[in-house]
Design a protein around this motif. Structure first.
Motif, PDB file in Angstrom:
ATOM      1  N   ASP A 159      30.630  66.863   0.238  1.00  0.00           N
ATOM      2  CA  ASP A 159      29.444  66.761   1.086  1.00  0.00           C
ATOM      3  C   ASP A 159      29.823  66.696   2.557  1.00  0.00           C
ATOM      4  O   ASP A 159      29.249  67.387   3.404  1.00  0.00           O
ATOM      5  CB  ASP A 159      28.650  65.526   0.677  1.00  0.00           C
ATOM      6  N   ARG A 160      30.818  65.888   2.893  1.00  0.00           N
ATOM      7  CA  ARG A 160      31.245  65.768   4.282  1.00  0.00           C
ATOM      8  C   ARG A 160      31.870  67.075   4.785  1.00  0.00           C
ATOM      9  O   ARG A 160      31.696  67.445   5.953  1.00  0.00           O
ATOM     10  CB  ARG A 160      32.259  64.620   4.431  1.00  0.00           C
ATOM     11  N   PHE A 161      32.603  67.761   3.915  1.00  0.00           N
ATOM     12  CA  PHE A 161      33.200  69.039   4.318  1.00  0.00           C
ATOM     13  C   PHE A 161      32.119  70.064   4.648  1.00  0.00           C
ATOM     14  O   PHE A 161      32.184  70.737   5.685  1.00  0.00           O
ATOM     15  CB  PHE A 161      34.093  69.569   3.198  1.00  0.00           C
ATOM     16  N   VAL A 162      31.108  70.174   3.780  1.00  0.00           N
ATOM     17  CA  VAL A 162      30.028  71.135   4.016  1.00  0.00           C
ATOM     18  C   VAL A 162      29.272  70.777   5.293  1.00  0.00           C
ATOM     19  O   VAL A 162      28.936  71.653   6.101  1.00  0.00           O
ATOM     20  CB  VAL A 162      29.059  71.181   2.817  1.00  0.00           C
ATOM     21  N   ALA A 163      29.012  69.470   5.505  1.00  0.00           N
ATOM     22  CA  ALA A 163      28.257  69.036   6.678  1.00  0.00           C
ATOM     23  C   ALA A 163      28.977  69.373   7.979  1.00  0.00           C
ATOM     24  O   ALA A 163      28.334  69.686   8.988  1.00  0.00           O
ATOM     25  CB  ALA A 163      28.005  67.534   6.609  1.00  0.00           C
ATOM     26  N   ILE A 164      30.307  69.335   7.974  1.00  0.00           N
ATOM     27  CA  ILE A 164      31.075  69.604   9.196  1.00  0.00           C
ATOM     28  C   ILE A 164      31.423  71.089   9.325  1.00  0.00           C
ATOM     29  O   ILE A 164      31.332  71.665  10.410  1.00  0.00           O
ATOM     30  CB  ILE A 164      32.356  68.743   9.213  1.00  0.00           C
ATOM     31  N   TYR A 165      31.785  71.714   8.218  1.00  0.00           N
ATOM     32  CA  TYR A 165      32.222  73.115   8.267  1.00  0.00           C
ATOM     33  C   TYR A 165      31.047  74.079   8.443  1.00  0.00           C
ATOM     34  O   TYR A 165      31.152  75.082   9.148  1.00  0.00           O
ATOM     35  CB  TYR A 165      32.984  73.462   6.984  1.00  0.00           C
ATOM     36  N   SER A 166      29.908  73.757   7.799  1.00  0.00           N
ATOM     37  CA  SER A 166      28.752  74.648   7.877  1.00  0.00           C
ATOM     38  C   SER A 166      27.469  73.837   8.023  1.00  0.00           C
ATOM     39  O   SER A 166      26.635  73.803   7.112  1.00  0.00           O
ATOM     40  CB  SER A 166      28.699  75.539   6.627  1.00  0.00           C
ATOM     41  N   PRO A 167      27.274  73.172   9.163  1.00  0.00           N
ATOM     42  CA  PRO A 167      26.122  72.269   9.319  1.00  0.00           C
ATOM     43  C   PRO A 167      24.771  72.970   9.233  1.00  0.00           C
ATOM     44  O   PRO A 167      23.795  72.381   8.764  1.00  0.00           O
ATOM     45  CB  PRO A 167      26.337  71.658  10.710  1.00  0.00           C
ATOM     46  N   LEU A 168      24.704  74.238   9.652  1.00  0.00           N
ATOM     47  CA  LEU A 168      23.426  74.946   9.629  1.00  0.00           C
ATOM     48  C   LEU A 168      22.992  75.303   8.208  1.00  0.00           C
ATOM     49  O   LEU A 168      21.799  75.504   7.955  1.00  0.00           O
ATOM     50  CB  LEU A 168      23.510  76.218  10.486  1.00  0.00           C
ATOM     51  N   ARG A 169      23.937  75.382   7.290  1.00  0.00           N
ATOM     52  CA  ARG A 169      23.625  75.729   5.900  1.00  0.00           C
ATOM     53  C   ARG A 169      23.768  74.523   4.971  1.00  0.00           C
ATOM     54  O   ARG A 169      23.760  74.654   3.757  1.00  0.00           O
ATOM     55  CB  ARG A 169      24.526  76.867   5.422  1.00  0.00           C
ATOM     56  N   TYR A 170      23.893  73.340   5.573  1.00  0.00           N
ATOM     57  CA  TYR A 170      24.158  72.112   4.810  1.00  0.00           C
ATOM     58  C   TYR A 170      23.126  71.887   3.707  1.00  0.00           C
ATOM     59  O   TYR A 170      23.466  71.781   2.525  1.00  0.00           O
ATOM     60  CB  TYR A 170      24.191  70.932   5.783  1.00  0.00           C
ATOM     61  N   THR A 171      21.851  71.827   4.087  1.00  0.00           N
ATOM     62  CA  THR A 171      20.812  71.557   3.082  1.00  0.00           C
ATOM     63  C   THR A 171      20.558  72.752   2.179  1.00  0.00           C
ATOM     64  O   THR A 171      20.042  72.594   1.070  1.00  0.00           O
ATOM     65  CB  THR A 171      19.498  71.139   3.772  1.00  0.00           C
TER      66      THR A 171
ATOM     67  N   ALA B 183      31.644  64.344  14.833  1.00  0.00           N
ATOM     68  CA  ALA B 183      31.817  64.952  13.518  1.00  0.00           C
ATOM     69  C   ALA B 183      32.673  64.065  12.619  1.00  0.00           C
ATOM     70  O   ALA B 183      32.331  63.816  11.455  1.00  0.00           O
ATOM     71  CB  ALA B 183      32.443  66.336  13.656  1.00  0.00           C
ATOM     72  N   PHE B 184      33.781  63.572  13.177  1.00  0.00           N
ATOM     73  CA  PHE B 184      34.681  62.764  12.341  1.00  0.00           C
ATOM     74  C   PHE B 184      34.101  61.381  12.071  1.00  0.00           C
ATOM     75  O   PHE B 184      34.402  60.776  11.034  1.00  0.00           O
ATOM     76  CB  PHE B 184      36.045  62.636  13.017  1.00  0.00           C
ATOM     77  N   SER B 185      33.262  60.867  12.991  1.00  0.00           N
ATOM     78  CA  SER B 185      32.672  59.539  12.785  1.00  0.00           C
ATOM     79  C   SER B 185      31.760  59.504  11.558  1.00  0.00           C
ATOM     80  O   SER B 185      31.559  58.447  10.966  1.00  0.00           O
ATOM     81  CB  SER B 185      31.886  59.102  14.025  1.00  0.00           C
ATOM     82  N   THR B 186      31.226  60.672  11.174  1.00  0.00           N
ATOM     83  CA  THR B 186      30.369  60.714   9.981  1.00  0.00           C
ATOM     84  C   THR B 186      31.175  60.515   8.699  1.00  0.00           C
ATOM     85  O   THR B 186      30.591  60.297   7.643  1.00  0.00           O
ATOM     86  CB  THR B 186      29.614  62.058   9.893  1.00  0.00           C
ATOM     87  N   CYS B 187      32.502  60.613   8.819  1.00  0.00           N
ATOM     88  CA  CYS B 187      33.363  60.468   7.631  1.00  0.00           C
ATOM     89  C   CYS B 187      33.952  59.061   7.486  1.00  0.00           C
ATOM     90  O   CYS B 187      34.591  58.770   6.475  1.00  0.00           O
ATOM     91  CB  CYS B 187      34.523  61.472   7.698  1.00  0.00           C
ATOM     92  N   VAL B 188      33.770  58.209   8.497  1.00  0.00           N
ATOM     93  CA  VAL B 188      34.457  56.909   8.512  1.00  0.00           C
ATOM     94  C   VAL B 188      34.093  56.063   7.300  1.00  0.00           C
ATOM     95  O   VAL B 188      34.975  55.493   6.626  1.00  0.00           O
ATOM     96  CB  VAL B 188      34.141  56.151   9.817  1.00  0.00           C
ATOM     97  N   SER B 189      32.798  55.973   6.996  1.00  0.00           N
ATOM     98  CA  SER B 189      32.372  55.139   5.869  1.00  0.00           C
ATOM     99  C   SER B 189      32.957  55.646   4.557  1.00  0.00           C
ATOM    100  O   SER B 189      33.411  54.857   3.718  1.00  0.00           O
ATOM    101  CB  SER B 189      30.839  55.118   5.776  1.00  0.00           C
ATOM    102  N   HIS B 190      32.973  56.979   4.391  1.00  0.00           N
ATOM    103  CA  HIS B 190      33.519  57.538   3.151  1.00  0.00           C
ATOM    104  C   HIS B 190      35.022  57.326   3.060  1.00  0.00           C
ATOM    105  O   HIS B 190      35.554  57.018   1.986  1.00  0.00           O
ATOM    106  CB  HIS B 190      33.198  59.031   3.061  1.00  0.00           C
ATOM    107  N   ILE B 191      35.725  57.465   4.185  1.00  0.00           N
ATOM    108  CA  ILE B 191      37.169  57.210   4.183  1.00  0.00           C
ATOM    109  C   ILE B 191      37.447  55.766   3.768  1.00  0.00           C
ATOM    110  O   ILE B 191      38.361  55.494   2.972  1.00  0.00           O
ATOM    111  CB  ILE B 191      37.779  57.502   5.571  1.00  0.00           C
ATOM    112  N   CYS B 192      36.664  54.825   4.295  1.00  0.00           N
ATOM    113  CA  CYS B 192      36.810  53.411   3.913  1.00  0.00           C
ATOM    114  C   CYS B 192      36.577  53.233   2.412  1.00  0.00           C
ATOM    115  O   CYS B 192      37.331  52.512   1.736  1.00  0.00           O
ATOM    116  CB  CYS B 192      35.830  52.542   4.693  1.00  0.00           C
ATOM    117  N   ALA B 193      35.546  53.890   1.872  1.00  0.00           N
ATOM    118  CA  ALA B 193      35.242  53.780   0.447  1.00  0.00           C
ATOM    119  C   ALA B 193      36.379  54.332  -0.399  1.00  0.00           C
ATOM    120  O   ALA B 193      36.746  53.749  -1.430  1.00  0.00           O
ATOM    121  CB  ALA B 193      33.942  54.522   0.133  1.00  0.00           C
TER     122      ALA B 193
END
Length: 316
Positions: free
Chosen positions: A123-135, A239-249
């Motif tokens: 999910d995080r990869f898609v959101a960062i790599y292709s944000p316009l096609r995310y949903t 962009a990377f800050s959106t991954c912080v919570s997942h990295i912690c998990a």
């Protein structure tokens, strides 16, 4: 071994171990353990409630967080009866089928948690790599299919473990080294060849936790590559800050698991209390910390919890 050495499965009890050397302090130890259970169950339930009631959070990231909360509640509820039974009432005995059922649910929910963490990294990869096609990529049907696939995979892989263990004769002292039933612990007890069980258990670990962790690393390598391709420094930081919570998990989940694995193989003669402590960290810490981390690091979740309590106060 003769018939006298084998105990009928209908009569066979297992005896769980509390915290070695601290049996006299179980009453006091029950306070932090019960507190952790309350935080894990209530915290993850709050996350689920916020995602469910706030339609603005019906997005892929938060739907996967909803799934993660389900798995962590499942792990907590699976261990709660025997752990608190020992600490509160010193009830160490558990029947054979009950022990197998607990083992199945603990490992199944743990496997599901690993799968959800992998899905969240995608999910995080898609959101960062292709944000316009995310949903457009992560649609509701695809997310539901991923959740169903993770659940089905976990159940199918773990189902043979209790079935195979039930076929084996048990003629040793049936004392388990934890306050709950784990496959690695149960494998030490049969007085028959457990090679097939060991091979199957290793294959399942490699096919789930091993493969999931490898794919999570690959995902973050691709995420890092995509982030470095962003022109502005502020854009890279956001962009990377959106991954912080997942990295912690991921770290909270996999670091204790690796520690338990290393302890089991490289420090077999270490203090039993140390083994118990590492296993407890592996099972208890992720369900406690993850809702706290996501509440602190994810503003929509934090705001949703505040709104949920505000609405409840107004209703009362």
């Amino acid at each position: 071994m003769g018939a006298k050495g084998n105990v009928s499965l209908d009569l066979l009890p297992f005896f769980l171990t509390g915290i070695p050397g601290l049996e006299a302090h179980h009453g006091w130890l029950s306070i932090p353990f019960f507190t952790m259970y309350i935080i894990a169950i209530v915290g993850n339930s709050l996350v689920m409630a916020v995602v469910q009631v706030d339609h603005a959070l019906h997005e892929p990231m938060y739907l996967f967080l909803f799934m993660l909360a389900i798995t962590e509640i499942g792990v907590s509820i699976s261990t709660l009866p025997t752990v608190m039974g020992i600490l509160w009432f010193y009830v160490r005995q558990v029947d054979f089928d009950g022990c197998l059922a607990q083992m199945f649910f603990i490992h199944t929910f743990s496997c599901m948690e690993s799968g959800v963490l992998l899905a969240m990294s995608y999910d995080r990869f898609v959101a960062i790599y292709s944000p316009l096609r995310y949903t457009a990529i992560l649609t509701w049907p695809r997310i539901i299919s991923m959740g169903f696939g993770i659940t089905l995979k976990s159940v199918v892989l773990m189902a043979p473990l209790p079935v195979l263990l039930r076929q084996l004769p048990y003629c040793h002292t049936n004392i388990l080294s934890h306050s709950y039933c784990l496959h690695s612990d149960l494998l030490q007890l049969p007085c028959a060849n457990t090679k097939l069980n060991s091979i199957l258990g290793l294959a399942i670990v490699l096919a789930t936790f091993g493969l999931d962790s490898l794919l999570i690393v690959v995902s973050y390598m691709l995420i890092l590559y995509a982030v470095l391709g962003i022109a502005s420094g502020e854009g890279r930081r956001k962009a990377f800050s959106t991954c912080v919570s997942h990295i912690c998990a991921v770290l909270v989940y996999y670091v204790p698991m690796i520690g338990v694995s290393v302890m089991h193989r490289a420090a077999k003669h270490a203090s039993p209390m140390l083994h118990t402590l590492m296993s407890s960290i592996y099972l208890f810490v992720p369900p406690v910390l993850n809702p706290i981390v996501y509440s602190v690091k994810t503003h929509p979740i934090r705001q949703g919890i505040v709104t949920l309590f505000s609405c409840r106060r107004e209703f009362l």
